[in-house]
Write a protein that holds these residues in place. Structure first.
Motif, mmCIF file in Angstrom:
data_model
loop_
_atom_site.group_PDB
_atom_site.id
_atom_site.type_symbol
_atom_site.label_atom_id
_atom_site.label_comp_id
_atom_site.label_asym_id
_atom_site.label_seq_id
_atom_site.Cartn_x
_atom_site.Cartn_y
_atom_site.Cartn_z
ATOM 1 N N LEU A 163 42.799 -5.569 1.829
ATOM 2 C CA LEU A 163 41.687 -5.607 2.783
ATOM 3 C C LEU A 163 40.499 -6.401 2.228
ATOM 4 O O LEU A 163 39.936 -7.265 2.914
ATOM 5 C CB LEU A 163 41.252 -4.179 3.138
ATOM 6 N N VAL A 164 40.127 -6.133 0.998
ATOM 7 C CA VAL A 164 39.014 -6.861 0.375
ATOM 8 C C VAL A 164 39.312 -8.359 0.357
ATOM 9 O O VAL A 164 38.464 -9.182 0.711
ATOM 10 C CB VAL A 164 38.748 -6.352 -1.065
ATOM 11 N N THR A 165 40.519 -8.713 -0.018
ATOM 12 C CA THR A 165 40.894 -10.126 -0.121
ATOM 13 C C THR A 165 40.883 -10.803 1.244
ATOM 14 O O THR A 165 40.334 -11.894 1.399
ATOM 15 C CB THR A 165 42.271 -10.260 -0.798
ATOM 16 N N ARG A 166 41.477 -10.156 2.229
ATOM 17 C CA ARG A 166 41.517 -10.743 3.582
ATOM 18 C C ARG A 166 40.121 -10.884 4.183
ATOM 19 O O ARG A 166 39.782 -11.914 4.766
ATOM 20 C CB ARG A 166 42.393 -9.905 4.512
ATOM 21 N N GLU A 167 39.309 -9.854 4.044
ATOM 22 C CA GLU A 167 37.962 -9.888 4.632
ATOM 23 C C GLU A 167 37.064 -10.899 3.917
ATOM 24 O O GLU A 167 36.284 -11.602 4.561
ATOM 25 C CB GLU A 167 37.329 -8.495 4.622
ATOM 26 N N ALA A 168 37.167 -10.972 2.609
ATOM 27 C CA ALA A 168 36.371 -11.959 1.864
ATOM 28 C C ALA A 168 36.759 -13.362 2.287
ATOM 29 O O ALA A 168 35.889 -14.228 2.494
ATOM 30 C CB ALA A 168 36.561 -11.774 0.361
ATOM 31 N N ASP A 169 38.059 -13.583 2.456
ATOM 32 C CA ASP A 169 38.537 -14.891 2.884
ATOM 33 C C ASP A 169 38.043 -15.211 4.301
ATOM 34 O O ASP A 169 37.581 -16.314 4.574
ATOM 35 C CB ASP A 169 40.069 -14.939 2.816
ATOM 36 N N ALA A 170 38.135 -14.230 5.198
ATOM 37 C CA ALA A 170 37.698 -14.434 6.588
ATOM 38 C C ALA A 170 36.202 -14.731 6.667
ATOM 39 O O ALA A 170 35.759 -15.512 7.510
ATOM 40 C CB ALA A 170 38.043 -13.208 7.432
ATOM 41 N N LEU A 171 35.431 -14.124 5.782
ATOM 42 C CA LEU A 171 33.982 -14.334 5.772
ATOM 43 C C LEU A 171 33.563 -15.549 4.955
ATOM 44 O O LEU A 171 32.386 -15.911 4.929
ATOM 45 C CB LEU A 171 33.274 -13.089 5.228
ATOM 46 N N GLY A 172 34.525 -16.133 4.240
ATOM 47 C CA GLY A 172 34.206 -17.274 3.390
ATOM 48 C C GLY A 172 33.441 -16.883 2.143
ATOM 49 O O GLY A 172 32.761 -17.700 1.536
ATOM 50 N N GLU A 173 33.566 -15.617 1.746
ATOM 51 C CA GLU A 173 32.874 -15.116 0.556
ATOM 52 C C GLU A 173 33.785 -15.250 -0.666
ATOM 53 O O GLU A 173 34.947 -14.890 -0.597
ATOM 54 C CB GLU A 173 32.481 -13.649 0.736
ATOM 55 N N PRO A 174 33.259 -15.728 -1.767
ATOM 56 C CA PRO A 174 34.083 -15.858 -2.988
ATOM 57 C C PRO A 174 34.155 -14.545 -3.773
ATOM 58 O O PRO A 174 33.707 -14.445 -4.894
ATOM 59 C CB PRO A 174 33.342 -16.940 -3.775
ATOM 60 N N VAL A 175 34.703 -13.507 -3.145
ATOM 61 C CA VAL A 175 34.828 -12.197 -3.777
ATOM 62 C C VAL A 175 36.288 -11.966 -4.118
ATOM 63 O O VAL A 175 37.154 -12.164 -3.270
ATOM 64 C CB VAL A 175 34.329 -11.074 -2.839
ATOM 65 N N ILE A 176 36.558 -11.552 -5.345
ATOM 66 C CA ILE A 176 37.932 -11.244 -5.727
ATOM 67 C C ILE A 176 38.013 -9.834 -6.304
ATOM 68 O O ILE A 176 37.024 -9.291 -6.798
ATOM 69 C CB ILE A 176 38.528 -12.275 -6.712
ATOM 70 N N VAL A 177 39.196 -9.275 -6.237
ATOM 71 C CA VAL A 177 39.467 -7.952 -6.789
ATOM 72 C C VAL A 177 39.632 -8.080 -8.297
ATOM 73 O O VAL A 177 40.325 -8.972 -8.780
ATOM 74 C CB VAL A 177 40.742 -7.350 -6.155
#
Length: 178
Positions: free
Chosen positions: A78-92
């Motif tokens: 979920l974190v990965t998909r949502e970060a990608d959808a928002l264009g945020e460079p957040v990784i687990v």
């Protein structure tokens, strides 16, 4: 030379993360002992076949705890998909080992994203889990440096059930946040 080794351990992971564009992380803490649901079910089948009541009880508890593995896997995804959808460079980011750590990395992997693992060299510990992005797999010798790296880019932290190691990491975060 220990101070040099400490400094190099801090600097190497920092430089690699900069090079890889790691800006923000969501850190996942939790037990290294929990198994994936399919592995826990296999343990229970083997225990029942053996007839060993103690092994059956342990395996039943493993099956019960497998829900946390699945929740951590879904969270990483979920974190990965949502970060990608928002264009945020957040990784687990996890401790890189088995159990909940593997589940968080696996969720990111299943979503087609990158994840980071920060394991520690300990006697009798397993190798880093196979779901970590290879360039973001770090092995530390010092707990303090590892804990610093957990927090240096963290925008959030999730703690799943675990043991003393999970509590140690969680209380270190609370102490440093304070």
């Amino acid at each position: 030379l220990r101070p040099v080794r400490l400094q190099l351990e801090l600097l190497k992971a920092e430089l690699v993360q900069q090079e890889q564009g790691v800006e923000s992380t969501v850190v996942v803490f939790g037990s290294a002992r929990f198994k994936a649901p399919d592995a826990a079910e296999a343990m229970l089948r083997d225990a029942v076949a053996s007839g060993d009541e103690a092994a059956i009880a342990r395996a039943r508890q493993m099956v019960k705890n497998a829900q946390w593995y699945e929740q951590a896997r879904r969270f990483g995804e979920l974190v990965t998909r949502e970060a990608d959808a928002l264009g945020e460079p957040v990784i687990v980011a996890t401790g890189g080992g088995p159990g909940i750590m593997e589940a968080g990395n696996r969720g990111a992997f299943d979503a087609g994203g990158r994840s980071m693992g920060m394991s520690i060299f300990l006697p009798f510990e397993e190798a880093p889990n196979p779901y970590i992005t290879p360039e973001l797999c770090f092995q530390f010798h010092y707990f303090a440096i590892r804990k610093m790296h957990f927090l240096m880019r963290a925008v959030a932290l999730v703690s799943f059930p675990g043991g003393l190691g999970t509590l140690d990491e969680l209380f270190e975060v609370l102490t440093l946040t304070q």
